[in-house]
Design a protein around this motif. Structure first.
Motif, PDB file in Angstrom:
ATOM      1  N   GLY A 142     -42.430  58.259 -13.780  1.00  0.00           N
ATOM      2  CA  GLY A 142     -43.818  58.682 -13.724  1.00  0.00           C
ATOM      3  C   GLY A 142     -44.640  57.813 -12.792  1.00  0.00           C
ATOM      4  N   SER A 143     -45.812  57.375 -13.263  1.00  0.00           N
ATOM      5  CA  SER A 143     -46.704  56.545 -12.455  1.00  0.00           C
ATOM      6  C   SER A 143     -46.469  55.056 -12.664  1.00  0.00           C
ATOM      7  N   SER A 144     -45.530  54.692 -13.532  1.00  0.00           N
ATOM      8  CA  SER A 144     -45.226  53.280 -13.742  1.00  0.00           C
ATOM      9  C   SER A 144     -44.390  52.738 -12.586  1.00  0.00           C
ATOM     10  N   GLY A 145     -44.409  51.416 -12.441  1.00  0.00           N
ATOM     11  CA  GLY A 145     -43.638  50.772 -11.398  1.00  0.00           C
ATOM     12  C   GLY A 145     -42.192  50.554 -11.811  1.00  0.00           C
ATOM     13  N   GLY A 146     -41.483  49.835 -10.957  1.00  0.00           N
ATOM     14  CA  GLY A 146     -40.088  49.527 -11.226  1.00  0.00           C
ATOM     15  C   GLY A 146     -39.152  50.188 -10.236  1.00  0.00           C
ATOM     16  N   GLU A 147     -38.221  49.415  -9.753  1.00  0.00           N
ATOM     17  CA  GLU A 147     -37.200  49.896  -8.812  1.00  0.00           C
ATOM     18  C   GLU A 147     -35.834  49.487  -9.329  1.00  0.00           C
ATOM     19  N   ALA A 148     -34.802  50.276  -9.111  1.00  0.00           N
ATOM     20  CA  ALA A 148     -34.809  51.581  -8.477  1.00  0.00           C
ATOM     21  C   ALA A 148     -35.444  52.612  -9.403  1.00  0.00           C
ATOM     22  N   ARG A 149     -35.836  53.739  -8.847  1.00  0.00           N
ATOM     23  CA  ARG A 149     -36.514  54.753  -9.624  1.00  0.00           C
ATOM     24  C   ARG A 149     -35.518  55.516 -10.510  1.00  0.00           C
ATOM     25  N   GLN A 156     -17.636  53.069  -9.637  1.00  0.00           N
ATOM     26  CA  GLN A 156     -17.280  53.365  -8.256  1.00  0.00           C
ATOM     27  C   GLN A 156     -18.510  53.717  -7.428  1.00  0.00           C
ATOM     28  N   GLN A 157     -19.426  54.479  -8.044  1.00  0.00           N
ATOM     29  CA  GLN A 157     -20.647  54.851  -7.340  1.00  0.00           C
ATOM     30  C   GLN A 157     -21.524  53.631  -7.077  1.00  0.00           C
ATOM     31  N   GLU A 168     -24.128  53.069   0.738  1.00  0.00           N
ATOM     32  CA  GLU A 168     -24.164  54.527   0.617  1.00  0.00           C
ATOM     33  C   GLU A 168     -25.396  54.974  -0.166  1.00  0.00           C
ATOM     34  N   ALA A 169     -25.746  56.249  -0.013  1.00  0.00           N
ATOM     35  CA  ALA A 169     -26.928  56.802  -0.667  1.00  0.00           C
ATOM     36  C   ALA A 169     -26.722  56.874  -2.180  1.00  0.00           C
ATOM     37  N   PRO A 170     -27.788  56.665  -2.962  1.00  0.00           N
ATOM     38  CA  PRO A 170     -27.672  56.777  -4.416  1.00  0.00           C
ATOM     39  C   PRO A 170     -27.336  58.199  -4.846  1.00  0.00           C
ATOM     40  N   GLY A 214     -39.684  63.422 -13.624  1.00  0.00           N
ATOM     41  CA  GLY A 214     -38.547  63.323 -12.726  1.00  0.00           C
ATOM     42  C   GLY A 214     -37.387  64.219 -13.099  1.00  0.00           C
ATOM     43  N   THR A 215     -37.179  64.438 -14.400  1.00  0.00           N
ATOM     44  CA  THR A 215     -36.033  65.197 -14.924  1.00  0.00           C
ATOM     45  C   THR A 215     -34.735  64.765 -14.250  1.00  0.00           C
ATOM     46  N   ARG A 216     -34.564  63.459 -14.057  1.00  0.00           N
ATOM     47  CA  ARG A 216     -33.384  62.969 -13.355  1.00  0.00           C
ATOM     48  C   ARG A 216     -33.110  61.518 -13.740  1.00  0.00           C
ATOM     49  N   ALA A 217     -31.918  61.051 -13.430  1.00  0.00           N
ATOM     50  CA  ALA A 217     -31.549  59.661 -13.694  1.00  0.00           C
ATOM     51  C   ALA A 217     -30.573  59.185 -12.628  1.00  0.00           C
ATOM     52  N   LEU A 218     -30.641  57.907 -12.320  1.00  0.00           N
ATOM     53  CA  LEU A 218     -29.754  57.304 -11.331  1.00  0.00           C
ATOM     54  C   LEU A 218     -28.373  57.113 -11.964  1.00  0.00           C
ATOM     55  N   PHE A 219     -27.388  57.826 -11.437  1.00  0.00           N
ATOM     56  CA  PHE A 219     -26.049  57.873 -12.027  1.00  0.00           C
ATOM     57  C   PHE A 219     -25.417  56.495 -12.138  1.00  0.00           C
ATOM     58  N   SER A 220     -25.545  55.679 -11.116  1.00  0.00           N
ATOM     59  CA  SER A 220     -24.863  54.381 -11.083  1.00  0.00           C
ATOM     60  C   SER A 220     -25.414  53.379 -12.087  1.00  0.00           C
TER      61      SER A 220
END
Length: 318
Positions: A72-79, A164-165, A173-175, A215-221
């Motif tokens: 959302g509008s909160s900070g933090g990386e990676a998204r 592996q990812q 490589e790209a996330p 976002g309806t998503r999550a970083l797989f790695s």
């Protein structure tokens, strides 16, 4: 309503939140507060804010609806990191902020978690003793769900692929980002989706309550920690706070029905309620008038019982 941001004191970013105020709000009074947490893949502007947050504020509570870190509008990386440990810590930071507000009674703070945030709220409440009352709405144990349906019932294989990812991303490589929800109802049907929860999610996020912050998503790695996490661990010992769990009687693939039954049975709390909304599915409890009405009909009296009403500052200090 007022939009604010405040520092996550253990990290290096801000958490964004909407504060919903009761009618005739008076900043010289002390109010009970309820922190509302959005579903996985959602944001503070959706069910946590525009439905439950709004209703609880109208009932006399100061409500803080927040975006989890990296979302959302909160900070933090990676998204779009869906890390349960980080999510649970966010509750503590929101409580830290709430107790600094002069119009919030620090001894009367409750939480509402919806969907995966229901599991996060349950877990946070076990060890965050400043939370005095807990409500889970169609709550899901995200760790259990990931070990089962979200990993294709192959959690070990998924964690190997995640490793592996992550190595690939470390090498430039790209996330890889997992999208939780089909892009449209037509896409869901074309893919042969029949599960009531996946169809409900698609209708909610793509049609009924579209919001760019969801976002309806999550970083797989960055998801292995979720597979190894259990929202209900030690509930028999540590979950003593008054609790209400609300879910529909139409079970779907996300498992709110089974998780609601399980945590109600396991929680050590001597003051706990279970509300099974007849005819309701997971996503109908997000925004559909009749299921939501039945949920609030039980939730609001529960919070009034355990958190009370507003008081004058003078009364609150004696």
């Amino acid at each position: 309503m007022k939009t604010v941001s405040f520092r996550n004191r253990d990290m290096y970013w801000d958490i964004a939140a909407d504060i919903h105020f009761p009618p005739n709000f008076d900043d010289k009074r002390k109010y009970p507060a309820v922190i509302t947490a959005h579903p996985i893949g959602s944001c503070k502007e959706q069910a946590a804010g525009n439905v439950y947050g709004k209703a609880l504020a109208e009932a006399g509570f100061v409500v803080i609806a927040f975006d989890r870190s990296t979302q959302g509008s909160s900070g933090g990386e990676a998204r779009y990191i869906e890390d349960p440990a980080l999510a649970v810590e966010d509750f503590r930071h929101v409580v830290d902020y709430a107790v600094t507000l002069p119009y919030v009674d620090a001894d009367r703070i409750g939480v509402v978690g919806i969907c995966g945030a229901g599991g996060y709220a349950i877990n946070a409440t076990m060890t965050e003793r400043r939370i005095k009352a807990l409500a889970s709405v169609t709550g899901v144990n995200y760790g259990r769900l990931f070990r089962e349906g979200f990993s294709g019932f192959d959690p070990i294989g998924q964690m190997e692929a995640m490793g592996q990812q992550r190595t690939a991303e470390a090498r430039g490589e790209a996330p890889k980002v997992d999208v939780f929800v089909p892009l449209s109802m037509d896409a869901a049907k074309a893919a042969g989706v029949t599960d009531i929860d996946v169809l409900g999610a698609t209708d909610y996020y793509r049609n009924r309550c579209v919001n760019d912050n969801a976002g309806t998503r999550a970083l797989f790695s960055h998801s292995p920690s979720a597979i190894g996490w259990d929202a209900f661990h030690l509930a028999e010992t540590l979950l003593t706070t008054p609790m209400i769990v609300i879910f529909g009687d139409q079970p779907g693939g996300f498992g709110a029905y089974r998780d609601g039954m399980e945590i109600y049975g396991r929680a050590a709390s001597k003051d706990k309620e279970m509300v099974v909304v007849p005819g309701a599915s997971h996503y109908e409890l997000y925004d559909q008038p009749e299921p939501v009405r039945q949920a609030l009909e039980k939730m609001i009296p529960f919070f009034k019982k355990h958190l009370g009403a507003s008081t004058s500052v003078q009364t609150a200090t004696h």
